[in-house]
Motif scaffolding. Sequence first.
Motif, PDB file in Angstrom:
ATOM      1  N   LEU A 199      -7.539  -0.554  -1.938  1.00  0.00           N
ATOM      2  CA  LEU A 199      -7.949  -1.944  -1.716  1.00  0.00           C
ATOM      3  C   LEU A 199      -7.012  -2.631  -0.727  1.00  0.00           C
ATOM      4  O   LEU A 199      -7.440  -3.435   0.110  1.00  0.00           O
ATOM      5  CB  LEU A 199      -7.968  -2.704  -3.046  1.00  0.00           C
ATOM      6  N   LEU A 200      -5.720  -2.313  -0.806  1.00  0.00           N
ATOM      7  CA  LEU A 200      -4.745  -2.894   0.107  1.00  0.00           C
ATOM      8  C   LEU A 200      -4.966  -2.402   1.543  1.00  0.00           C
ATOM      9  O   LEU A 200      -4.718  -3.142   2.503  1.00  0.00           O
ATOM     10  CB  LEU A 200      -3.328  -2.567  -0.355  1.00  0.00           C
ATOM     11  N   LEU A 218      -5.391   4.856 -10.743  1.00  0.00           N
ATOM     12  CA  LEU A 218      -5.550   3.402 -10.614  1.00  0.00           C
ATOM     13  C   LEU A 218      -4.593   2.836  -9.555  1.00  0.00           C
ATOM     14  O   LEU A 218      -4.938   1.913  -8.817  1.00  0.00           O
ATOM     15  CB  LEU A 218      -5.310   2.714 -11.959  1.00  0.00           C
ATOM     16  N   LEU A 219      -3.384   3.405  -9.485  1.00  0.00           N
ATOM     17  CA  LEU A 219      -2.454   2.974  -8.439  1.00  0.00           C
ATOM     18  C   LEU A 219      -2.992   3.326  -7.057  1.00  0.00           C
ATOM     19  O   LEU A 219      -2.903   2.536  -6.115  1.00  0.00           O
ATOM     20  CB  LEU A 219      -1.084   3.634  -8.652  1.00  0.00           C
ATOM     21  N   LEU A 261      -6.122   3.639  -6.327  1.00  0.00           N
ATOM     22  CA  LEU A 261      -7.248   2.735  -6.084  1.00  0.00           C
ATOM     23  C   LEU A 261      -6.752   1.371  -5.590  1.00  0.00           C
ATOM     24  O   LEU A 261      -7.339   0.774  -4.674  1.00  0.00           O
ATOM     25  CB  LEU A 261      -8.072   2.568  -7.361  1.00  0.00           C
ATOM     26  N   SER A 262      -5.655   0.893  -6.188  1.00  0.00           N
ATOM     27  CA  SER A 262      -5.062  -0.369  -5.732  1.00  0.00           C
ATOM     28  C   SER A 262      -4.588  -0.242  -4.282  1.00  0.00           C
ATOM     29  O   SER A 262      -4.761  -1.157  -3.471  1.00  0.00           O
ATOM     30  CB  SER A 262      -3.882  -0.753  -6.626  1.00  0.00           C
ATOM     31  N   ALA A 263      -4.007   0.913  -3.952  1.00  0.00           N
ATOM     32  CA  ALA A 263      -3.566   1.150  -2.579  1.00  0.00           C
ATOM     33  C   ALA A 263      -4.757   1.149  -1.624  1.00  0.00           C
ATOM     34  O   ALA A 263      -4.672   0.634  -0.507  1.00  0.00           O
ATOM     35  CB  ALA A 263      -2.809   2.476  -2.488  1.00  0.00           C
ATOM     36  N   ASP A 310       0.834  -1.206   0.000  1.00  0.00           N
ATOM     37  CA  ASP A 310       0.000   0.000   0.000  1.00  0.00           C
ATOM     38  C   ASP A 310       0.864   1.250   0.000  1.00  0.00           C
ATOM     39  O   ASP A 310       0.646   2.180  -0.784  1.00  0.00           O
ATOM     40  CB  ASP A 310      -0.917  -0.022   1.227  1.00  0.00           C
ATOM     41  N   ARG A 342      -3.438   6.592 -14.718  1.00  0.00           N
ATOM     42  CA  ARG A 342      -2.535   5.565 -14.190  1.00  0.00           C
ATOM     43  C   ARG A 342      -2.282   5.771 -12.697  1.00  0.00           C
ATOM     44  O   ARG A 342      -2.286   4.826 -11.913  1.00  0.00           O
ATOM     45  CB  ARG A 342      -1.212   5.577 -14.956  1.00  0.00           C
ATOM     46  N   LEU A 399       2.629   1.671  -3.467  1.00  0.00           N
ATOM     47  CA  LEU A 399       1.727   2.122  -4.536  1.00  0.00           C
ATOM     48  C   LEU A 399       1.272   3.560  -4.299  1.00  0.00           C
ATOM     49  O   LEU A 399       1.129   4.338  -5.257  1.00  0.00           O
ATOM     50  CB  LEU A 399       0.511   1.194  -4.604  1.00  0.00           C
ATOM     51  N   TRP A 400       1.058   3.900  -3.050  1.00  0.00           N
ATOM     52  CA  TRP A 400       0.657   5.269  -2.715  1.00  0.00           C
ATOM     53  C   TRP A 400       1.725   6.268  -3.146  1.00  0.00           C
ATOM     54  O   TRP A 400       1.443   7.282  -3.781  1.00  0.00           O
ATOM     55  CB  TRP A 400       0.399   5.337  -1.219  1.00  0.00           C
TER      56      TRP A 400
END
Length: 308
Positions: free
Chosen positions: A176-177, A169-170, A172-174, A96, A166, A99-100
Amino acid sequence: MTSSLNPLVPALTPPPAPFERHWIGPLMVFGGGVCIGFAPIGLRLGLDDLGPQAIAFWRYAFAAPVLLALVFLVERRAPRQPNRYVLLAGTFFALDMALWHWGLTLTTVANATFIVNLGNVSVGFVAWLFLKERPTNIWFGAVLLAIAGAAALSLGGEAGGKGDIRGDLLALSAALLVSGYMLSSKLARRTLGGLETIFWLTMVEICIAGVIVSLSGEAFFPDDLSGFRAPLFLALVVQVMGQGLIIGGLGRTPAAIAGIVVVVQPVVAAAISWTLFDEPLSALQAGGAAAILAAVWLSQRGKPMPID
């Protein structure tokens, strides 16, 4: 009231049940959120000496011996063997953070901050799905208020750069983590104490952050020892105090409530930036901060949830 056997002897009545302090867990999470609000400040102050991934690595590395000493001091024994959930939580958190930081280089700070905070408030839905912890009806109103407040606080200021899908989206992935981290941490607390949990989390984070620094090409060491000041500050205030309070509080707080309470961190960061970096809040941002604090208060209303 007197005894049925002897009217002159008072009957022995059982002592009242100890008051269950349902507010202690949420208060610990709140305090942890306040401490974590210093994270972007410490990161910003340390970027002249180290890259963002290296700062994260040293934050974990400096915290580990302090946490180990606390386990021996408080528990008077070595940490117990880690469970699979604490390994998962440490992995989620380290990724997290990576990616953040990466997302911040590709999109605006406002976008990334808002999206990551969605991960905090979504914890309640994840806990409902996997832990069968159904939130109270009031909690749903608190979620909407927290999202609106986070949007106003994050997006109400200067953009500070051009958004990029991009980077979004990163972020957003963070987000979710973040949900995975808090859920796994709560499960880890079922068989481990709070200090043991944060210690093993930190050890996992050191390993993963070390790999990330190597892959990123950042230097592990600053040019001079003064470059370690920011990571040391982050280790003590954010990692030991902040994460420690959150992990400890998760053991006695429903995940849904904890997810909202921890959203206080961007409010703290904004207030400190106003004072330290002369970055005043706009009216919209101030309203957003007030909405988040109201959501934190609202999330505590209603019938207390069971504590595991």
